[in-house]
Design a protein around this motif. Structure first.
Motif, PDB file in Angstrom:
ATOM      1  N   CYS A 194      20.941  24.279   2.957  1.00  0.00           N
ATOM      2  CA  CYS A 194      20.891  23.128   4.145  1.00  0.00           C
ATOM      3  C   CYS A 194      20.330  22.249   4.470  1.00  0.00           C
ATOM      4  N   CYS A 195      20.511  21.011   3.125  1.00  0.00           N
ATOM      5  CA  CYS A 195      20.519  19.857   3.231  1.00  0.00           C
ATOM      6  C   CYS A 195      21.803  19.238   2.551  1.00  0.00           C
ATOM      7  N   ARG A 196      21.170  17.626   3.323  1.00  0.00           N
ATOM      8  CA  ARG A 196      22.222  16.803   2.712  1.00  0.00           C
ATOM      9  C   ARG A 196      22.881  16.637   1.194  1.00  0.00           C
ATOM     10  N   THR A 197      24.014  16.235   1.259  1.00  0.00           N
ATOM     11  CA  THR A 197      24.669  15.981  -0.248  1.00  0.00           C
ATOM     12  C   THR A 197      24.994  14.515  -0.474  1.00  0.00           C
ATOM     13  N   LYS A 198      24.677  13.871  -1.315  1.00  0.00           N
ATOM     14  CA  LYS A 198      25.071  12.372  -1.378  1.00  0.00           C
ATOM     15  C   LYS A 198      25.999  12.522  -2.569  1.00  0.00           C
ATOM     16  N   MET A 199      27.320  11.861  -2.242  1.00  0.00           N
ATOM     17  CA  MET A 199      27.898  11.100  -3.491  1.00  0.00           C
ATOM     18  C   MET A 199      28.503   9.319  -3.427  1.00  0.00           C
ATOM     19  N   TYR A 200      28.067   9.063  -4.462  1.00  0.00           N
ATOM     20  CA  TYR A 200      28.267   7.734  -4.513  1.00  0.00           C
ATOM     21  C   TYR A 200      29.143   6.816  -5.601  1.00  0.00           C
ATOM     22  N   ILE A 201      30.334   6.377  -5.744  1.00  0.00           N
ATOM     23  CA  ILE A 201      31.285   5.677  -6.497  1.00  0.00           C
ATOM     24  C   ILE A 201      30.505   4.262  -6.989  1.00  0.00           C
ATOM     25  N   ALA A 202      30.267   4.489  -7.925  1.00  0.00           N
ATOM     26  CA  ALA A 202      30.049   3.008  -8.754  1.00  0.00           C
ATOM     27  C   ALA A 202      30.974   2.107  -8.942  1.00  0.00           C
ATOM     28  N   ASP A 203      31.151   1.075  -9.172  1.00  0.00           N
ATOM     29  CA  ASP A 203      31.458  -0.495  -9.871  1.00  0.00           C
ATOM     30  C   ASP A 203      32.922   0.243 -10.530  1.00  0.00           C
ATOM     31  N   ASN A 204      32.082   0.574 -11.781  1.00  0.00           N
ATOM     32  CA  ASN A 204      32.758   1.653 -12.495  1.00  0.00           C
ATOM     33  C   ASN A 204      33.777   2.799 -12.015  1.00  0.00           C
ATOM     34  N   GLY A 205      34.094   3.074 -11.299  1.00  0.00           N
ATOM     35  CA  GLY A 205      34.436   4.635 -10.875  1.00  0.00           C
ATOM     36  C   GLY A 205      33.831   5.562 -11.418  1.00  0.00           C
ATOM     37  N   ASP A 206      32.093   5.502 -11.892  1.00  0.00           N
ATOM     38  CA  ASP A 206      32.013   6.914 -11.774  1.00  0.00           C
ATOM     39  C   ASP A 206      31.706   7.052 -10.790  1.00  0.00           C
ATOM     40  N   ILE A 207      30.692   8.943 -10.897  1.00  0.00           N
ATOM     41  CA  ILE A 207      30.987   9.261  -9.797  1.00  0.00           C
ATOM     42  C   ILE A 207      29.683  10.341  -9.849  1.00  0.00           C
ATOM     43  N   HIS A 208      28.411   9.640  -8.526  1.00  0.00           N
ATOM     44  CA  HIS A 208      27.454  10.093  -9.275  1.00  0.00           C
ATOM     45  C   HIS A 208      27.307  11.416  -7.670  1.00  0.00           C
ATOM     46  N   LEU A 209      26.762  12.623  -7.639  1.00  0.00           N
ATOM     47  CA  LEU A 209      26.749  13.208  -7.118  1.00  0.00           C
ATOM     48  C   LEU A 209      24.909  13.808  -6.930  1.00  0.00           C
ATOM     49  N   ALA A 210      24.418  13.579  -5.560  1.00  0.00           N
ATOM     50  CA  ALA A 210      23.076  14.212  -5.489  1.00  0.00           C
ATOM     51  C   ALA A 210      23.209  14.978  -4.574  1.00  0.00           C
ATOM     52  N   TYR A 211      21.540  16.224  -4.873  1.00  0.00           N
ATOM     53  CA  TYR A 211      21.867  16.968  -3.788  1.00  0.00           C
ATOM     54  C   TYR A 211      20.446  18.303  -4.338  1.00  0.00           C
ATOM     55  N   ARG A 212      19.814  19.123  -3.442  1.00  0.00           N
ATOM     56  CA  ARG A 212      18.627  19.659  -3.964  1.00  0.00           C
ATOM     57  C   ARG A 212      19.062  20.777  -4.044  1.00  0.00           C
ATOM     58  N   ASP A 213      19.162  21.066  -5.400  1.00  0.00           N
ATOM     59  CA  ASP A 213      18.999  22.303  -6.168  1.00  0.00           C
ATOM     60  C   ASP A 213      18.001  23.441  -6.213  1.00  0.00           C
ATOM     61  N   ILE A 214      18.271  25.026  -5.957  1.00  0.00           N
ATOM     62  CA  ILE A 214      17.620  25.746  -6.409  1.00  0.00           C
ATOM     63  C   ILE A 214      17.122  26.434  -7.906  1.00  0.00           C
ATOM     64  N   ILE A 215      16.205  25.921  -8.176  1.00  0.00           N
ATOM     65  CA  ILE A 215      16.207  26.124  -9.667  1.00  0.00           C
ATOM     66  C   ILE A 215      14.499  27.608  -9.717  1.00  0.00           C
ATOM     67  N   ASN A 216      15.128  28.801 -10.826  1.00  0.00           N
ATOM     68  CA  ASN A 216      14.600  29.303 -11.422  1.00  0.00           C
ATOM     69  C   ASN A 216      13.981  30.784 -10.027  1.00  0.00           C
ATOM     70  N   ASP A 217      15.628  30.517  -9.132  1.00  0.00           N
ATOM     71  CA  ASP A 217      15.447  31.218  -7.706  1.00  0.00           C
ATOM     72  C   ASP A 217      14.053  30.560  -7.490  1.00  0.00           C
ATOM     73  N   SER A 218      13.232  30.133  -6.916  1.00  0.00           N
ATOM     74  CA  SER A 218      12.632  29.400  -6.147  1.00  0.00           C
ATOM     75  C   SER A 218      11.732  28.033  -6.190  1.00  0.00           C
ATOM     76  N   ILE A 219      12.683  26.885  -6.780  1.00  0.00           N
ATOM     77  CA  ILE A 219      12.304  25.787  -6.561  1.00  0.00           C
ATOM     78  C   ILE A 219      13.120  25.181  -6.271  1.00  0.00           C
ATOM     79  N   ARG A 220      12.799  24.283  -5.279  1.00  0.00           N
ATOM     80  CA  ARG A 220      13.795  23.368  -4.528  1.00  0.00           C
ATOM     81  C   ARG A 220      14.096  21.712  -4.762  1.00  0.00           C
ATOM     82  N   ASP A 221      13.884  21.578  -5.932  1.00  0.00           N
ATOM     83  CA  ASP A 221      13.909  19.681  -6.189  1.00  0.00           C
ATOM     84  C   ASP A 221      15.039  19.364  -6.251  1.00  0.00           C
ATOM     85  N   MET A 222      15.405  18.014  -6.015  1.00  0.00           N
ATOM     86  CA  MET A 222      16.516  16.808  -6.329  1.00  0.00           C
ATOM     87  C   MET A 222      17.262  16.835  -7.566  1.00  0.00           C
ATOM     88  N   VAL A 223      18.643  17.134  -7.622  1.00  0.00           N
ATOM     89  CA  VAL A 223      19.533  16.326  -9.318  1.00  0.00           C
ATOM     90  C   VAL A 223      20.547  16.316  -8.665  1.00  0.00           C
TER      91      VAL A 223
END
Length: 405
Positions: free
Chosen positions: A209-238
């Motif tokens: 239930c958190c917004r995802t983010k996609m960013y296209i760099a000038d060189n064409g690289d596709i960057h993604l950022a979002y909140r992951d669920i790590i080890n079943d309980s930690i909700r950190d950004m990746v």
């Protein structure tokens, strides 16, 4: 007392408009009077003109219609609102906000969420999109982003223009090959007028239930950022990156080891941008500190700097950022006590290319209820911001051009 308040206001305005400081133009309301407006989003058309889109509905309705307006003078004024009829039934959600994208060939795509009404999940949503092949004059009937019958819940999407002129989209999807909690992040690219094709899963166990983010760099690289669920309980950004046009993505890497353990949905996603010094990130967490934070990476996401707080408010959230002339402008909203209640205001930091803060402050007053800011770069070292502003029992969409130092 009244005279003193007036003098204080004048001094604050004079301070805000000194040379070398961020100075705002007069706020402009673009939504219709009498309608409940939300979900502001900023983009540019094929000619590079600023475009703002939003959702309007009647106060008694649950769903609404997308509108957009175009500026011919670098964000100072906007055209009359233009409706997108095929978006009828859009569900207004400021974190799951609809997106508008203009392709170089003159076609336009509107991507938006509706209620799914699926017995398998009463909270499920569905993502639809409609295309215009004549610059927004007429629109095709809306179609589902996902046609697989196993996919009954899609939401929290983003859309960006690839260097070749096609559109890329990411979204959270119920389809997954694990019993662990969370959604799967999917990626797809348009194929001319055929729309989005060949959807592929990128990562699983994503916070639902958190917004995802996609960013296209000038060189064409596709960057993604979002909140992951790590080890079943930690909700950190990746963060993940694709250097081959989305065919493959790197493994998810935490931008900050916040170790926020929460059994719930924060409803506030990350943002990222890039400039000559690397990648820049902002997000909300309640792990290892509370509020909105910032960090950067100078090696395309292999390592990240220690996070730093953006605001003194522990509830600063919904950060957004953009690159303007190699500088970084970050916005967020935060609650503020006003008389016997709480309002919300928009804060900002203007950063040098290396992330060092040049100026920090507020863009709205404590007496105004403003939240969910968005931002886009303009010509002439200016930025365009938009946000939702509450007026009585309704909300309106406000845009404001900022002159940067």
């Amino acid at each position: 007392m009244k005279q003193a308040v007036v003098w204080i206001a004048m001094l604050l305005w004079m301070s805000a408009c000194r040379p070398g400081m961020v100075s705002p133009d007069k706020p402009l309301v673009v939504s219709h009077i009498g309608k409940d407006a939300s979900c502001p989003f900023l983009t540019k058309d094929a000619s590079g003109r600023p475009v703002i889109s939003w959702v309007e509905k009647d106060s008694s309705a649950d769903t609404g219609l997308m509108y957009y307006a175009v500026s011919n003078d670098n964000g100072h004024t906007f055209s009359e609102p233009v409706a997108i009829p095929a978006s009828s039934g859009v569900y207004p959600h400021d974190e799951n906000l609809p997106k508008l994208l203009f392709k170089p060939d003159g076609s336009v795509i509107a991507l938006f969420g509706v209620e799914a009404n699926d017995a398998r999940n009463k909270y499920a949503g569905k993502v639809l999109y409609t295309q215009s092949f004549d610059g927004g004059k007429t629109w095709q009937n809306a179609v589902p982003l996902v046609t697989d019958t196993a996919g009954y819940d899609q939401r929290y999407f983003d859309m960006s223009l690839l260097p070749g002129g096609e559109a890329a989209a990411i979204w959270l999807d119920n389809r997954k090959d694990t019993d662990a909690e969370g959604s799967t992040l999917y990626f797809a690219v348009t194929s001319g007028r055929q729309g989005f094709q060949a959807a592929t899963p990128v990562a699983s166990t994503i916070c639902q239930c958190c917004r995802t983010k996609m960013y296209i760099a000038d060189n064409g690289d596709i960057h993604l950022a979002y909140r992951d669920i790590i080890n079943d309980s930690i909700r950190d950004m990746v963060h993940q990156v694709s250097v081959d046009g989305g065919h493959t993505f790197s493994k998810p890497v935490r931008i900050s080891a916040d170790n926020w353990v929460v059994r719930g949905c924060p409803h506030t996603g990350p943002t990222l941008t890039a400039n000559s010094t690397g990648l820049h990130f902002a997000w909300f967490t309640m792990g290892g500190g509370q509020g909105a934070f910032y960090c950067r990476s100078v090696d395309n996401g292999n390592t990240y700097t220690q996070k730093e707080s953006l605001s003194k408010s522990p509830m600063a959230k919904h950060p957004q950022m953009s690159t303007i002339n190699d500088h970084i402008l970050v916005l967020w909203d935060e609650p503020v006590k006003w008389k016997d209640d709480f309002n919300s205001r928009i804060g900002f930091q203007y950063k040098a290319a290396d992330g060092k803060t040049i100026q920090a402050g507020l863009l709205t007053s404590d007496s105004t209820y403003a939240n969910f800011p968005v931002i886009s770069a303009l010509k002439e070292n200016k930025a365009l911001i938009a946000y939702k502003r509450r007026t009585g029992n309704q909300s309106e969409i406000v845009v404001n051009a900022l002159q940067l130092p």
